[in-house]
Design a protein around this motif. Structure first.
Motif, short mmCIF file in Angstrom:
data_model
loop_
_atom_site.label_atom_id
_atom_site.label_comp_id
_atom_site.label_asym_id
_atom_site.label_seq_id
_atom_site.Cartn_x
_atom_site.Cartn_y
_atom_site.Cartn_z
N SER A 64 -6.98 -42.51 34.47
CA SER A 64 -7.74 -43.08 35.59
C SER A 64 -9.20 -42.61 35.62
CB SER A 64 -7.04 -42.73 36.91
OG SER A 64 -6.96 -41.33 37.07
N GLN A 67 -11.95 -44.42 37.31
CA GLN A 67 -12.06 -44.38 38.77
C GLN A 67 -12.98 -43.26 39.26
OE1 GLN A 67 -8.04 -44.05 40.17
NE2 GLN A 67 -7.50 -46.13 39.53
N ARG A 69 -16.18 -41.75 40.07
CA ARG A 69 -17.47 -42.36 40.33
C ARG A 69 -18.63 -41.37 40.30
NH1 ARG A 69 -14.32 -46.05 41.44
NH2 ARG A 69 -14.12 -47.77 42.79
#
Length: 196
Positions: A64, A67, A69
């Motif tokens: 992930s 994801q 940021r």
């Protein structure tokens, strides 16, 4: 408070890792493996379980990573994943029973006072039930607040507060038992009292 999770990750490494490049992923692993294992070990109190949690943490993070940021340091994002994995492990009941594992003591004839205090703290923490111990660790050492702990556990803020209170109460009981000479716990010294 400085943490192993505060290691700085350069943008090149993140870019490589986001692209699935082995070099980038390995750099992230090497930068944070000790931090992840240490947190997992503290929460599960079992080296085998900590190794499983560490593996699951990195697998989940790498799957992930797109994801992430960059709003917080990478290590803080990874720490959250590790804490969640450890709590999931504890909830699933896959924890091995380990009431006490001695801390490493230097090869001196007489251990230093700091080593004895660390030894006592390790033993006292090992006597706590897994969930209150994890909440205590996340709150006092990792610096999570009750709202963050509640979110990790999928519970309410009052749940986090009650687990922390339960951990404090148990540590107080261990101190009282020790003062009365009860065999339930090793002598506990001032560093533990600072948690109360």
């Amino acid at each position: 408070m400085s943490s192993l999770f505060d290691a700085v990750v350069d943008e090149d490494t993140l870019a490589l890792a986001r692209g699935g490049d082995r070099v980038g992923l390995e750099r992230l692993y090497r930068a944070f493996e000790r931090a992840v294992f240490t947190l997992a070990r503290r929460m599960t109190h079992c080296p085998d379980a900590a190794a499983d949690v560490m593996q699951n943490t990195f697998l989940r993070a790498f799957r992930s990573i797109h994801q992430y940021r960059g709003e917080a340091p990478f290590g803080h994002w990874l720490r959250s994943i590790c804490a969640t994995e450890a709590l999931m492990h504890l909830r699933a009941g896959r924890r091995f029973l380990e009431l006490f594992e001695p801390a490493e003591i230097p090869d001196e004839k007489e251990p230093a006072v700091e080593d004895i205090c660390q030894f006592d703290l390790e033993k006292a923490l090992s006597l706590l039930p897994p969930l209150p111990r994890s909440v205590l660790w996340l709150y006092h050492v990792e610096g999570y607040n009750h709202a963050e702990i509640a979110a990790l556990c999928g519970k309410t803020v009052s749940f986090s507060k009650s687990q922390l209170s339960r951990a404090h109460g148990r540590l107080r009981q261990l101190l009282a038992d020790d003062a009365q000479g009860a065999p339930a716990a090793a002598p506990l010294r001032p560093p533990l009292r600072s948690l109360l």
